[in-house]
Design an enzyme around this catalytic site. Structure first.
Site, PDB file in Angstrom:
ATOM      1  N   ASN A  28      -5.525   0.335  14.747  1.00  0.00           N
ATOM      2  CA  ASN A  28      -6.019   0.133  16.086  1.00  0.00           C
ATOM      3  C   ASN A  28      -6.854   1.205  16.363  1.00  0.00           C
ATOM      4  OD1 ASN A  28      -6.176  -0.322  18.877  1.00  0.00           O
ATOM      5  ND2 ASN A  28      -5.274  -2.032  18.608  1.00  0.00           N
TER       6      ASN A  28
ATOM      7  N   TYR B  45       8.442  -8.901   7.682  1.00  0.00           N
ATOM      8  CA  TYR B  45       7.213  -8.647   8.217  1.00  0.00           C
ATOM      9  C   TYR B  45       7.098  -9.200   9.613  1.00  0.00           C
ATOM     10  CZ  TYR B  45       2.000  -7.630   8.304  1.00  0.00           C
ATOM     11  OH  TYR B  45       0.891  -7.445   8.568  1.00  0.00           O
TER      12      TYR B  45
ATOM     13  N   ASP C 109      -4.699   2.920   6.428  1.00  0.00           N
ATOM     14  CA  ASP C 109      -3.861   2.206   7.595  1.00  0.00           C
ATOM     15  C   ASP C 109      -4.778   1.134   8.093  1.00  0.00           C
ATOM     16  OD1 ASP C 109      -2.635   1.794   9.962  1.00  0.00           O
ATOM     17  OD2 ASP C 109      -2.859   3.867  10.946  1.00  0.00           O
TER      18      ASP C 109
ATOM     19  N   ILE D  55       0.794  -1.396  -0.267  1.00  0.00           N
ATOM     20  CA  ILE D  55      -0.025  -0.136  -0.010  1.00  0.00           C
ATOM     21  C   ILE D  55       0.858   1.106   0.120  1.00  0.00           C
ATOM     22  CG2 ILE D  55      -1.532   1.422   1.453  1.00  0.00           C
ATOM     23  CD1 ILE D  55      -2.890  -1.143   1.834  1.00  0.00           C
ATOM     24  N   GLU D  56       1.998   1.377   1.159  1.00  0.00           N
ATOM     25  CA  GLU D  56       2.881   2.478   0.824  1.00  0.00           C
ATOM     26  C   GLU D  56       3.419   2.878  -0.417  1.00  0.00           C
ATOM     27  OE1 GLU D  56       3.106  -0.339   2.757  1.00  0.00           O
ATOM     28  OE2 GLU D  56       5.049  -0.838   2.984  1.00  0.00           O
TER      29      GLU D  56
ATOM     30  N   GLY E 215      -8.038  -5.523   8.286  1.00  0.00           N
ATOM     31  CA  GLY E 215      -8.934  -6.496   9.316  1.00  0.00           C
ATOM     32  C   GLY E 215      -8.629  -7.936   9.082  1.00  0.00           C
ATOM     33  N   CYS E 216      -7.913  -8.301   8.437  1.00  0.00           N
ATOM     34  CA  CYS E 216      -7.632  -9.819   8.084  1.00  0.00           C
ATOM     35  C   CYS E 216      -6.391 -10.332   8.493  1.00  0.00           C
ATOM     36  CB  CYS E 216      -8.025 -10.195   6.777  1.00  0.00           C
ATOM     37  SG  CYS E 216      -9.613  -9.535   5.991  1.00  0.00           S
ATOM     38  N   GLY E 217      -5.710  -9.495   9.147  1.00  0.00           N
ATOM     39  CA  GLY E 217      -4.188 -10.293   9.830  1.00  0.00           C
ATOM     40  C   GLY E 217      -4.630 -10.676  11.228  1.00  0.00           C
ATOM     41  N   ALA E 218      -4.056  -9.532  12.037  1.00  0.00           N
ATOM     42  CA  ALA E 218      -4.045  -9.735  13.474  1.00  0.00           C
ATOM     43  C   ALA E 218      -5.697  -9.705  14.076  1.00  0.00           C
ATOM     44  CB  ALA E 218      -3.527  -8.440  14.149  1.00  0.00           C
TER      45      ALA E 218
ATOM     46  N   GLU F 259       0.378  -1.315  10.465  1.00  0.00           N
ATOM     47  CA  GLU F 259       0.159  -0.088  11.044  1.00  0.00           C
ATOM     48  C   GLU F 259       1.623   0.158  11.588  1.00  0.00           C
ATOM     49  OE1 GLU F 259      -2.663   0.921  14.412  1.00  0.00           O
ATOM     50  OE2 GLU F 259      -2.897   2.499  13.149  1.00  0.00           O
ATOM     51  N   GLU F 260       1.951  -0.592  12.726  1.00  0.00           N
ATOM     52  CA  GLU F 260       3.270  -0.468  13.255  1.00  0.00           C
ATOM     53  C   GLU F 260       4.467  -0.130  12.105  1.00  0.00           C
ATOM     54  OE1 GLU F 260       1.256  -3.099  13.818  1.00  0.00           O
ATOM     55  OE2 GLU F 260       0.606  -2.700  15.889  1.00  0.00           O
TER      56      GLU F 260
END
Ligand code: AR6
Length: 512
Positions: free
Chosen positions: A294, A349, A291, A281-282, A425-428, A309-310
Protein backbone atom coordinates in the site's frame (compact mmCIF):
# COMPACT_ATOMS: atom_id res chain seq x y z
CA UNK A 1 6.57 -25.68 -18.89
CA UNK A 2 9.84 -24.85 -20.62
CA UNK A 3 12.27 -22.36 -19.27
CA UNK A 4 15.34 -22.37 -17.12
CA UNK A 5 14.94 -24.31 -13.87
CA UNK A 6 14.28 -22.13 -10.85
CA UNK A 7 17.35 -23.28 -8.96
CA UNK A 8 19.75 -22.08 -11.65
CA UNK A 9 18.40 -18.55 -11.53
CA UNK A 10 18.23 -18.42 -7.78
CA UNK A 11 21.83 -19.49 -7.51
CA UNK A 12 23.00 -16.60 -9.66
CA UNK A 13 23.86 -14.88 -6.42
CA UNK A 14 24.11 -17.39 -3.57
CA UNK A 15 26.11 -14.97 -1.41
CA UNK A 16 24.54 -11.82 -0.01
CA UNK A 17 25.31 -8.98 -2.42
CA UNK A 18 28.63 -7.29 -1.78
CA UNK A 19 28.28 -4.06 0.15
CA UNK A 20 30.86 -1.60 1.37
CA UNK A 21 31.74 -1.71 5.04
CA UNK A 22 29.73 0.69 7.20
CA UNK A 23 32.63 3.05 7.84
CA UNK A 24 33.19 3.38 4.08
CA UNK A 25 29.68 4.54 3.47
CA UNK A 26 30.14 8.27 3.52
CA UNK A 27 26.80 9.26 2.12
CA UNK A 28 24.88 11.71 4.29
CA UNK A 29 21.69 9.93 3.48
CA UNK A 30 22.68 6.69 5.25
CA UNK A 31 21.85 7.09 8.91
CA UNK A 32 23.27 4.57 11.33
CA UNK A 33 21.81 4.03 14.78
CA UNK A 34 24.72 1.70 15.54
CA UNK A 35 28.49 2.15 15.49
CA UNK A 36 30.27 0.82 12.37
CA UNK A 37 29.90 -2.92 12.60
CA UNK A 38 31.39 -5.74 10.59
CA UNK A 39 29.82 -9.14 10.77
CA UNK A 40 32.25 -11.96 11.32
CA UNK A 41 30.79 -15.42 10.73
CA UNK A 42 33.35 -16.92 13.11
CA UNK A 43 32.12 -14.70 15.95
CA UNK A 44 28.37 -14.86 15.57
CA UNK A 45 27.53 -13.68 19.05
CA UNK A 46 29.08 -10.22 18.60
CA UNK A 47 26.42 -7.56 18.68
CA UNK A 48 26.34 -4.04 17.20
CA UNK A 49 26.32 -1.23 19.78
CA UNK A 50 24.26 1.96 19.71
CA UNK A 51 25.89 4.95 18.08
CA UNK A 52 26.04 7.17 21.18
CA UNK A 53 26.49 4.46 23.74
CA UNK A 54 28.81 6.53 25.94
CA UNK A 55 26.66 9.60 26.02
CA UNK A 56 23.16 10.27 27.13
CA UNK A 57 20.18 9.87 24.83
CA UNK A 58 20.38 12.44 22.03
CA UNK A 59 16.90 13.72 21.43
CA UNK A 60 15.76 15.44 18.25
CA UNK A 61 12.21 16.71 18.65
CA UNK A 62 11.46 17.91 15.15
CA UNK A 63 9.53 16.96 12.04
CA UNK A 64 12.42 15.04 10.49
CA UNK A 65 12.73 12.54 13.34
CA UNK A 66 10.42 10.18 15.14
CA UNK A 67 9.06 12.05 18.16
CA UNK A 68 10.05 9.58 20.83
CA UNK A 69 8.06 8.82 23.99
CA UNK A 70 11.29 9.23 26.01
CA UNK A 71 11.80 12.82 24.83
CA UNK A 72 11.75 15.49 27.53
CA UNK A 73 9.78 17.62 25.09
CA UNK A 74 6.87 15.18 25.25
CA UNK A 75 4.55 16.95 27.66
CA UNK A 76 1.18 15.86 28.98
CA UNK A 77 -1.62 18.19 27.84
CA UNK A 78 -3.56 17.21 30.97
CA UNK A 79 -1.08 18.40 33.58
CA UNK A 80 1.86 19.97 31.71
CA UNK A 81 4.28 17.36 33.04
CA UNK A 82 6.97 15.53 31.07
CA UNK A 83 5.39 12.21 30.10
CA UNK A 84 8.38 9.86 30.17
CA UNK A 85 8.88 9.61 33.96
CA UNK A 86 5.15 8.91 34.31
CA UNK A 87 5.30 6.24 31.59
CA UNK A 88 8.41 4.70 33.21
CA UNK A 89 6.61 4.54 36.51
CA UNK A 90 3.60 2.80 34.96
CA UNK A 91 5.74 0.31 33.02
CA UNK A 92 7.91 -0.43 36.06
CA UNK A 93 4.80 -1.20 38.12
CA UNK A 94 3.53 -3.54 35.46
CA UNK A 95 6.93 -5.19 35.18
CA UNK A 96 7.02 -5.74 38.93
CA UNK A 97 3.66 -7.51 38.74
CA UNK A 98 4.89 -9.63 35.82
CA UNK A 99 7.99 -10.61 37.78
CA UNK A 100 5.76 -11.54 40.74
CA UNK A 101 3.51 -13.59 38.44
CA UNK A 102 0.50 -11.49 39.40
CA UNK A 103 -0.02 -9.37 36.27
CA UNK A 104 -3.39 -9.72 34.54
CA UNK A 105 -4.63 -8.60 31.13
CA UNK A 106 -6.63 -5.97 32.99
CA UNK A 107 -3.33 -4.60 34.38
CA UNK A 108 -1.86 -4.53 30.91
CA UNK A 109 -4.88 -2.69 29.50
CA UNK A 110 -4.87 -0.18 32.32
CA UNK A 111 -1.14 0.44 31.88
CA UNK A 112 -1.58 1.16 28.18
CA UNK A 113 -4.52 3.48 28.81
CA UNK A 114 -2.72 5.36 31.55
CA UNK A 115 0.43 5.69 29.45
CA UNK A 116 -1.48 7.23 26.58
CA UNK A 117 -4.14 9.03 28.64
CA UNK A 118 -6.99 7.64 26.57
CA UNK A 119 -9.38 4.72 26.35
CA UNK A 120 -9.01 1.94 23.80
CA UNK A 121 -11.07 -1.08 22.91
CA UNK A 122 -8.67 -4.03 23.35
CA UNK A 123 -11.08 -6.96 22.94
CA UNK A 124 -8.85 -8.80 20.52
CA UNK A 125 -5.82 -8.71 22.84
CA UNK A 126 -7.91 -9.70 25.82
CA UNK A 127 -9.65 -12.52 23.95
CA UNK A 128 -6.35 -14.00 22.75
CA UNK A 129 -4.64 -13.96 26.12
CA UNK A 130 -7.59 -14.83 28.33
CA UNK A 131 -9.62 -17.18 26.14
CA UNK A 132 -7.36 -18.68 23.51
CA UNK A 133 -4.01 -19.11 25.21
CA UNK A 134 -3.69 -22.18 27.42
CA UNK A 135 -3.03 -21.54 31.12
CA UNK A 136 0.60 -22.30 30.52
CA UNK A 137 0.87 -19.94 27.54
CA UNK A 138 -0.95 -17.19 29.40
CA UNK A 139 1.21 -17.39 32.47
CA UNK A 140 4.41 -17.51 30.38
CA UNK A 141 3.31 -14.49 28.37
CA UNK A 142 2.06 -12.46 31.33
CA UNK A 143 5.25 -13.04 33.30
CA UNK A 144 8.38 -13.63 31.20
CA UNK A 145 7.40 -12.15 27.85
CA UNK A 146 5.52 -9.10 29.10
CA UNK A 147 8.25 -8.34 31.62
CA UNK A 148 10.80 -8.29 28.78
CA UNK A 149 8.58 -6.08 26.64
CA UNK A 150 8.40 -3.64 29.58
CA UNK A 151 12.21 -3.68 29.89
CA UNK A 152 12.68 -3.06 26.19
CA UNK A 153 10.30 -0.09 26.23
CA UNK A 154 11.79 1.29 29.47
CA UNK A 155 15.27 1.18 27.92
CA UNK A 156 14.39 2.66 24.55
CA UNK A 157 16.45 5.78 25.33
CA UNK A 158 19.56 3.70 26.12
CA UNK A 159 19.07 1.11 23.39
CA UNK A 160 18.24 3.50 20.57
CA UNK A 161 20.33 6.38 21.99
CA UNK A 162 18.84 8.83 19.47
CA UNK A 163 15.59 9.55 17.65
CA UNK A 164 15.34 7.58 14.40
CA UNK A 165 15.09 9.75 11.29
CA UNK A 166 11.84 9.90 9.33
CA UNK A 167 12.11 8.75 5.73
CA UNK A 168 10.12 11.54 4.18
CA UNK A 169 8.92 11.83 0.56
CA UNK A 170 11.83 12.39 -1.84
CA UNK A 171 14.43 12.05 0.94
CA UNK A 172 16.28 9.04 -0.53
CA UNK A 173 17.46 8.27 2.99
CA UNK A 174 18.15 5.03 4.75
CA UNK A 175 18.20 4.11 8.39
CA UNK A 176 20.16 1.14 9.75
CA UNK A 177 19.62 -0.23 13.24
CA UNK A 178 20.22 -3.38 15.25
CA UNK A 179 17.47 -5.95 15.69
CA UNK A 180 17.61 -5.10 19.40
CA UNK A 181 16.89 -1.43 18.64
CA UNK A 182 14.00 -2.50 16.42
CA UNK A 183 12.72 -4.66 19.29
CA UNK A 184 12.72 -1.72 21.70
CA UNK A 185 10.87 0.48 19.18
CA UNK A 186 8.32 -2.30 18.69
CA UNK A 187 7.96 -2.64 22.46
CA UNK A 188 7.02 1.07 22.53
CA UNK A 189 4.51 0.42 19.74
CA UNK A 190 3.15 -2.51 21.79
CA UNK A 191 2.34 -0.04 24.60
CA UNK A 192 1.06 2.49 21.99
CA UNK A 193 3.62 5.06 23.21
CA UNK A 194 4.49 6.96 20.02
CA UNK A 195 3.02 10.44 20.39
CA UNK A 196 0.68 12.21 17.99
CA UNK A 197 0.19 9.18 15.76
CA UNK A 198 -3.19 7.89 16.89
CA UNK A 199 -6.82 8.85 16.26
CA UNK A 200 -7.90 12.44 16.63
CA UNK A 201 -4.52 13.48 18.07
CA UNK A 202 -2.62 12.93 14.82
CA UNK A 203 -0.36 15.89 14.23
CA UNK A 204 -0.35 17.47 10.79
CA UNK A 205 3.24 16.35 10.27
CA UNK A 206 2.12 12.71 10.58
CA UNK A 207 -0.89 12.98 8.28
CA UNK A 208 0.98 11.03 5.61
CA UNK A 209 2.28 8.35 7.94
CA UNK A 210 0.84 5.13 9.26
CA UNK A 211 -0.01 4.83 12.92
CA UNK A 212 2.74 2.50 14.22
CA UNK A 213 1.06 1.97 17.62
CA UNK A 214 -0.69 -1.38 18.06
CA UNK A 215 -3.97 0.02 19.45
CA UNK A 216 -5.89 -0.73 16.24
CA UNK A 217 -4.61 -4.31 16.25
CA UNK A 218 -5.95 -4.83 19.77
CA UNK A 219 -9.39 -3.55 18.79
CA UNK A 220 -12.16 -6.10 18.17
CA UNK A 221 -12.33 -7.33 14.57
CA UNK A 222 -12.34 -10.38 12.30
CA UNK A 223 -10.82 -13.67 13.49
CA UNK A 224 -7.71 -13.31 11.35
CA UNK A 225 -6.74 -10.33 13.50
CA UNK A 226 -6.25 -12.69 16.40
CA UNK A 227 -4.02 -14.83 14.20
CA UNK A 228 -1.96 -11.77 13.26
CA UNK A 229 -1.66 -10.85 16.91
CA UNK A 230 -0.51 -14.41 17.68
CA UNK A 231 2.34 -13.93 15.16
CA UNK A 232 3.40 -10.63 16.72
CA UNK A 233 3.26 -11.93 20.29
CA UNK A 234 5.21 -14.97 19.11
CA UNK A 235 7.91 -12.57 17.88
CA UNK A 236 8.15 -11.04 21.36
CA UNK A 237 8.30 -14.50 22.87
CA UNK A 238 11.16 -15.48 20.55
CA UNK A 239 13.23 -12.37 21.25
CA UNK A 240 12.62 -12.82 24.97
CA UNK A 241 14.12 -16.29 24.79
CA UNK A 242 17.01 -15.07 22.68
CA UNK A 243 17.53 -11.57 21.36
CA UNK A 244 18.64 -11.64 17.71
CA UNK A 245 21.91 -9.78 17.21
CA UNK A 246 21.75 -8.72 13.58
CA UNK A 247 21.13 -5.51 11.71
CA UNK A 248 18.27 -4.22 9.55
CA UNK A 249 17.97 -1.33 7.09
CA UNK A 250 15.02 0.62 5.73
CA UNK A 251 15.86 2.52 2.59
CA UNK A 252 13.71 4.91 0.64
CA UNK A 253 14.48 5.36 -3.04
CA UNK A 254 13.00 7.68 -5.66
CA UNK A 255 13.67 6.94 -9.33
CA UNK A 256 15.03 10.25 -10.66
CA UNK A 257 13.19 11.79 -13.62
CA UNK A 258 16.28 11.49 -15.77
CA UNK A 259 16.41 7.74 -15.04
CA UNK A 260 12.92 7.21 -16.45
CA UNK A 261 13.52 5.52 -19.76
CA UNK A 262 12.01 6.42 -23.09
CA UNK A 263 10.08 3.18 -23.04
CA UNK A 264 9.10 3.41 -26.69
CA UNK A 265 12.76 3.60 -27.75
CA UNK A 266 14.42 1.16 -25.35
CA UNK A 267 16.45 -1.48 -27.18
CA UNK A 268 17.01 -3.65 -24.13
CA UNK A 269 16.21 -7.31 -24.75
CA UNK A 270 13.85 -9.37 -22.59
CA UNK A 271 15.28 -10.64 -19.35
CA UNK A 272 15.54 -14.31 -18.34
CA UNK A 273 12.33 -15.44 -16.68
CA UNK A 274 11.14 -18.39 -14.68
CA UNK A 275 7.54 -19.09 -13.72
CA UNK A 276 6.48 -20.99 -10.63
CA UNK A 277 3.05 -21.78 -9.23
CA UNK A 278 4.00 -23.62 -6.06
CA UNK A 279 6.42 -21.27 -4.35
CA UNK A 280 5.39 -18.22 -2.41
CA UNK A 281 7.50 -15.11 -2.82
CA UNK A 282 8.82 -15.25 0.74
CA UNK A 283 10.09 -18.80 0.15
CA UNK A 284 12.23 -17.87 -2.86
CA UNK A 285 15.74 -17.25 -1.56
CA UNK A 286 18.57 -14.99 -2.66
CA UNK A 287 16.31 -12.65 -4.63
CA UNK A 288 14.76 -9.24 -4.28
CA UNK A 289 11.27 -10.16 -3.09
CA UNK A 290 8.39 -7.85 -3.94
CA UNK A 291 5.96 -6.58 -1.32
CA UNK A 292 2.57 -5.91 -2.95
CA UNK A 293 2.34 -2.78 -0.91
CA UNK A 294 0.00 0.00 0.00
CA UNK A 295 1.33 3.53 -0.50
CA UNK A 296 1.05 3.67 3.29
CA UNK A 297 3.55 0.92 3.97
CA UNK A 298 2.16 -2.11 5.76
CA UNK A 299 -1.38 -1.39 4.50
CA UNK A 300 -3.89 -2.87 6.90
CA UNK A 301 -1.37 -4.87 8.95
CA UNK A 302 -2.45 -3.24 12.22
CA UNK A 303 -6.13 -3.08 11.23
CA UNK A 304 -8.07 -5.78 9.42
CA UNK A 305 -6.01 -6.39 6.24
CA UNK A 306 -4.68 -9.92 5.79
CA UNK A 307 -3.28 -10.36 2.28
CA UNK A 308 0.26 -10.55 0.92
CA UNK A 309 1.76 -7.43 2.53
CA UNK A 310 0.04 -7.79 5.88
CA UNK A 311 0.93 -11.47 6.17
CA UNK A 312 4.56 -10.73 5.36
CA UNK A 313 4.74 -8.02 8.02
CA UNK A 314 3.28 -10.19 10.78
CA UNK A 315 5.56 -13.14 10.10
CA UNK A 316 8.52 -10.71 9.99
CA UNK A 317 7.46 -8.08 12.59
CA UNK A 318 10.69 -6.05 12.38
CA UNK A 319 9.16 -4.79 9.13
CA UNK A 320 6.64 -2.91 11.29
CA UNK A 321 9.36 -0.39 12.14
CA UNK A 322 8.83 0.93 8.60
CA UNK A 323 5.37 2.16 9.69
CA UNK A 324 7.11 4.32 12.24
CA UNK A 325 9.59 5.94 9.86
CA UNK A 326 8.17 5.90 6.30
CA UNK A 327 5.99 8.60 4.84
CA UNK A 328 3.47 7.73 2.11
CA UNK A 329 5.07 6.58 -1.16
CA UNK A 330 5.12 8.90 -4.17
CA UNK A 331 4.52 7.32 -7.62
CA UNK A 332 8.26 7.06 -8.41
CA UNK A 333 9.29 5.74 -4.99
CA UNK A 334 9.84 2.43 -3.25
CA UNK A 335 11.12 1.25 0.11
CA UNK A 336 13.64 -1.54 0.67
CA UNK A 337 13.40 -3.54 3.87
CA UNK A 338 16.69 -5.36 4.31
CA UNK A 339 17.65 -8.01 6.84
CA UNK A 340 14.30 -8.48 8.61
CA UNK A 341 14.04 -11.94 10.12
CA UNK A 342 11.10 -14.30 9.81
CA UNK A 343 9.75 -15.72 13.08
CA UNK A 344 6.40 -17.38 12.30
CA UNK A 345 5.00 -20.02 9.98
CA UNK A 346 1.49 -19.63 8.63
CA UNK A 347 -1.15 -21.33 6.54
CA UNK A 348 -4.22 -20.04 4.75
CA UNK A 349 -4.77 -16.58 3.35
CA UNK A 350 -7.08 -13.64 4.09
CA UNK A 351 -9.98 -14.94 6.20
CA UNK A 352 -8.44 -18.43 6.41
CA UNK A 353 -5.05 -17.11 7.60
CA UNK A 354 -3.67 -18.96 10.63
CA UNK A 355 -0.51 -18.68 12.70
CA UNK A 356 1.18 -22.07 12.34
CA UNK A 357 4.00 -22.06 14.87
CA UNK A 358 7.61 -21.08 15.03
CA UNK A 359 9.83 -20.46 12.00
CA UNK A 360 13.61 -20.67 12.18
CA UNK A 361 15.18 -18.33 9.69
CA UNK A 362 18.67 -19.58 8.91
CA UNK A 363 19.55 -17.20 6.09
CA UNK A 364 23.18 -16.13 5.69
CA UNK A 365 24.21 -12.63 6.78
CA UNK A 366 25.97 -9.93 4.80
CA UNK A 367 28.99 -8.01 6.11
CA UNK A 368 26.74 -5.54 7.95
CA UNK A 369 25.16 -8.46 9.82
CA UNK A 370 21.87 -8.32 7.90
CA UNK A 371 20.02 -11.50 6.96
CA UNK A 372 19.93 -12.16 3.23
CA UNK A 373 16.39 -10.89 3.04
CA UNK A 374 15.67 -8.09 0.59
CA UNK A 375 12.09 -6.95 0.23
CA UNK A 376 10.99 -4.01 -1.87
CA UNK A 377 7.66 -2.33 -1.18
CA UNK A 378 5.99 -1.07 -4.35
CA UNK A 379 2.37 0.03 -4.36
CA UNK A 380 0.31 -0.73 -7.45
CA UNK A 381 -2.67 1.44 -8.37
CA UNK A 382 -6.04 0.47 -6.96
CA UNK A 383 -8.55 0.23 -9.80
CA UNK A 384 -12.03 0.67 -8.50
CA UNK A 385 -13.24 0.31 -12.10
CA UNK A 386 -11.14 -2.33 -13.86
CA UNK A 387 -11.53 -0.53 -17.19
CA UNK A 388 -9.44 2.42 -16.01
CA UNK A 389 -6.24 0.38 -16.04
CA UNK A 390 -6.28 0.10 -19.82
CA UNK A 391 -4.84 3.52 -20.60
CA UNK A 392 -1.28 4.62 -21.09
CA UNK A 393 -1.29 7.11 -18.24
CA UNK A 394 -2.02 4.30 -15.78
CA UNK A 395 0.38 1.95 -17.50
CA UNK A 396 3.23 4.48 -17.42
CA UNK A 397 2.61 4.99 -13.72
CA UNK A 398 2.86 1.24 -13.08
CA UNK A 399 5.98 0.95 -15.29
CA UNK A 400 7.74 3.72 -13.34
CA UNK A 401 6.72 2.25 -9.99
CA UNK A 402 7.94 -1.22 -10.97
CA UNK A 403 11.18 0.18 -12.38
CA UNK A 404 11.82 2.18 -9.19
CA UNK A 405 11.56 -1.07 -7.24
CA UNK A 406 13.51 -3.22 -9.69
CA UNK A 407 16.28 -0.67 -10.34
CA UNK A 408 19.71 -2.27 -9.84
CA UNK A 409 21.76 -0.27 -7.36
CA UNK A 410 25.53 -0.16 -7.67
CA UNK A 411 27.56 -1.00 -10.73
CA UNK A 412 28.43 -4.57 -9.89
CA UNK A 413 26.44 -7.53 -11.14
CA UNK A 414 25.77 -8.54 -7.54
CA UNK A 415 23.45 -5.52 -7.24
CA UNK A 416 21.29 -7.03 -9.96
CA UNK A 417 20.24 -10.26 -8.31
CA UNK A 418 16.90 -11.69 -9.52
CA UNK A 419 13.49 -10.28 -8.67
CA UNK A 420 10.73 -12.50 -7.28
CA UNK A 421 7.31 -11.06 -7.98
CA UNK A 422 3.89 -12.25 -9.16
CA UNK A 423 0.31 -11.01 -9.19
CA UNK A 424 1.28 -7.53 -8.03
CA UNK A 425 -1.77 -5.25 -7.84
CA UNK A 426 -4.10 -8.06 -8.93
CA UNK A 427 -5.82 -9.02 -5.69
CA UNK A 428 -7.13 -6.30 -3.40
CA UNK A 429 -6.15 -3.73 -6.05
CA UNK A 430 -8.16 -5.34 -8.84
CA UNK A 431 -5.55 -5.32 -11.62
CA UNK A 432 -5.44 -7.50 -14.75
CA UNK A 433 -2.89 -10.30 -14.23
CA UNK A 434 -1.85 -10.47 -17.87
CA UNK A 435 -1.40 -6.72 -18.16
CA UNK A 436 0.68 -6.60 -14.96
CA UNK A 437 2.77 -9.53 -16.19
CA UNK A 438 3.77 -7.60 -19.32
CA UNK A 439 4.37 -4.40 -17.32
CA UNK A 440 6.62 -6.20 -14.84
CA UNK A 441 8.45 -8.07 -17.63
CA UNK A 442 9.15 -4.70 -19.30
CA UNK A 443 10.38 -3.12 -16.04
CA UNK A 444 12.62 -6.08 -15.10
CA UNK A 445 14.06 -6.16 -18.63
CA UNK A 446 14.73 -2.42 -18.49
CA UNK A 447 16.47 -2.95 -15.12
CA UNK A 448 18.37 -5.92 -16.64
CA UNK A 449 17.43 -8.29 -13.83
CA UNK A 450 16.19 -11.87 -14.08
CA UNK A 451 12.58 -12.39 -13.12
CA UNK A 452 11.02 -15.18 -11.08
CA UNK A 453 7.27 -14.98 -11.45
CA UNK A 454 5.33 -16.68 -8.66
CA UNK A 455 1.76 -17.04 -9.85
CA UNK A 456 0.47 -18.29 -6.50
CA UNK A 457 -1.28 -21.38 -7.72
CA UNK A 458 -2.59 -19.78 -10.92
CA UNK A 459 -1.75 -22.53 -13.46
CA UNK A 460 -3.66 -20.74 -16.22
CA UNK A 461 -1.36 -17.77 -15.91
CA UNK A 462 1.73 -19.95 -16.21
CA UNK A 463 0.31 -21.86 -19.14
CA UNK A 464 -0.59 -18.67 -20.95
CA UNK A 465 2.39 -16.49 -19.98
CA UNK A 466 5.16 -18.87 -21.00
CA UNK A 467 4.04 -19.25 -24.67
CA UNK A 468 3.82 -15.46 -24.89
CA UNK A 469 7.32 -15.07 -23.44
CA UNK A 470 8.64 -17.78 -25.77
CA UNK A 471 6.99 -16.10 -28.77
CA UNK A 472 8.54 -12.74 -27.82
CA UNK A 473 12.01 -14.20 -27.25
CA UNK A 474 11.75 -16.02 -30.60
CA UNK A 475 11.28 -12.65 -32.29
CA UNK A 476 14.03 -10.95 -30.27
CA UNK A 477 11.51 -8.55 -28.79
CA UNK A 478 12.85 -5.56 -26.85
CA UNK A 479 11.39 -3.36 -24.15
CA UNK A 480 10.21 -0.89 -26.81
CA UNK A 481 8.11 -3.64 -28.37
CA UNK A 482 6.46 -4.53 -25.06
CA UNK A 483 5.65 -0.85 -24.69
CA UNK A 484 4.11 -0.73 -28.15
CA UNK A 485 2.04 -3.83 -27.44
CA UNK A 486 0.72 -2.14 -24.32
CA UNK A 487 0.01 1.09 -26.19
CA UNK A 488 -1.75 -0.52 -29.15
CA UNK A 489 -3.69 -2.88 -26.91
CA UNK A 490 -4.99 0.01 -24.82
CA UNK A 491 -5.72 2.23 -27.78
CA UNK A 492 -7.56 -0.50 -29.64
CA UNK A 493 -9.01 -1.98 -26.44
CA UNK A 494 -9.73 -5.09 -28.40
CA UNK A 495 -12.09 -7.62 -26.98
CA UNK A 496 -9.31 -10.06 -26.18
CA UNK A 497 -6.64 -10.41 -23.53
CA UNK A 498 -3.24 -8.75 -23.98
CA UNK A 499 -1.64 -12.21 -24.27
CA UNK A 500 -3.93 -13.08 -27.20
CA UNK A 501 -3.24 -9.70 -28.75
CA UNK A 502 0.52 -10.29 -28.55
CA UNK A 503 0.26 -13.81 -29.97
CA UNK A 504 -1.62 -12.57 -33.00
CA UNK A 505 0.60 -9.51 -33.61
CA UNK A 506 4.17 -10.14 -34.82
CA UNK A 507 6.81 -7.80 -33.44
CA UNK A 508 7.66 -6.71 -36.99
CA UNK A 509 4.12 -5.39 -37.52
CA UNK A 510 4.19 -3.08 -34.51
CA UNK A 511 5.75 -0.13 -36.35
CA UNK A 512 8.02 2.34 -34.62
N1 AR6 B 1 3.49 -15.09 -2.81
C1 AR6 B 1 3.15 -14.91 -4.11
N2 AR6 B 1 1.97 -14.44 -4.52
C2 AR6 B 1 1.08 -14.10 -3.57
C3 AR6 B 1 1.35 -14.25 -2.19
C4 AR6 B 1 2.62 -14.77 -1.82
N3 AR6 B 1 2.96 -14.95 -0.55
N4 AR6 B 1 0.28 -13.84 -1.50
C5 AR6 B 1 -0.64 -13.45 -2.41
N5 AR6 B 1 -0.17 -13.62 -3.66
P1 AR6 B 1 -2.60 -8.64 -2.80
P2 AR6 B 1 -2.52 -6.12 -4.32
C6 AR6 B 1 -0.86 -13.33 -4.94
O1 AR6 B 1 -4.08 -8.59 -2.92
O2 AR6 B 1 -3.62 -6.45 -5.24
C7 AR6 B 1 -2.77 -5.02 0.89
O3 AR6 B 1 -3.75 -4.59 1.79
C8 AR6 B 1 -2.33 -13.70 -4.91
O4 AR6 B 1 -2.68 -14.18 -6.22
O5 AR6 B 1 -1.98 -8.71 -1.46
O6 AR6 B 1 -1.31 -5.41 -4.86
C9 AR6 B 1 -1.71 -3.96 0.69
O7 AR6 B 1 -1.40 -3.28 1.88
C10 AR6 B 1 -2.99 -12.36 -4.64
O8 AR6 B 1 -4.33 -12.32 -5.10
O9 AR6 B 1 -1.91 -7.40 -3.58
C11 AR6 B 1 -2.40 -3.06 -0.29
O10 AR6 B 1 -3.31 -2.20 0.35
C12 AR6 B 1 -2.11 -11.42 -5.40
O11 AR6 B 1 -0.80 -11.94 -5.18
C13 AR6 B 1 -3.16 -4.02 -1.16
O12 AR6 B 1 -3.38 -5.18 -0.36
C14 AR6 B 1 -2.19 -9.98 -4.99
O13 AR6 B 1 -2.01 -9.87 -3.60
C15 AR6 B 1 -2.36 -4.44 -2.36
O14 AR6 B 1 -3.16 -5.26 -3.16
Amino acid sequence: IKGPPLEVLVNICPQPPYIKDMQDVRINNCIFMIRPFKYNPTNRSREPVPINDNTRYVDTWDDHHVRMPCSLSYISKRNGQVRWPIICNLLSNLKRKCDNHTATVEDLKRTIENCVERHYNMDCLEHLINEIYSNEQRSYFMSNVLSSICTLALNVDILCSQSPPLLRIGSNRSVTMSQRQAASLLACAFFCLFPYRTGSKVKKEYENFQNPNFNTLYQRGPLEKIEKLKCILHYFERITRQMPNGVITFRRYALPDQASPKWGKSTKGLTAMHLTTARKIEDIECVLQVDFANKYIGGGVLTSGCVQEEIRFVICPEMLVSLLVCEVLAPNECIYLIGCERYSSYRGYANTFKYAGDYLDDKAKDNWGRKWSHLVAIDATYFRERETQYNMKSIKRELIKALAGFHAHGRTASGAFPIATGNWGCGAFNGDRQLKAIIQLAAASEAVRPLIYATYGDKNLIESFYPVYDYLIGQRAQVQHLYRYLDQYCNGRLRCSIFDFILRTPVSSLGS
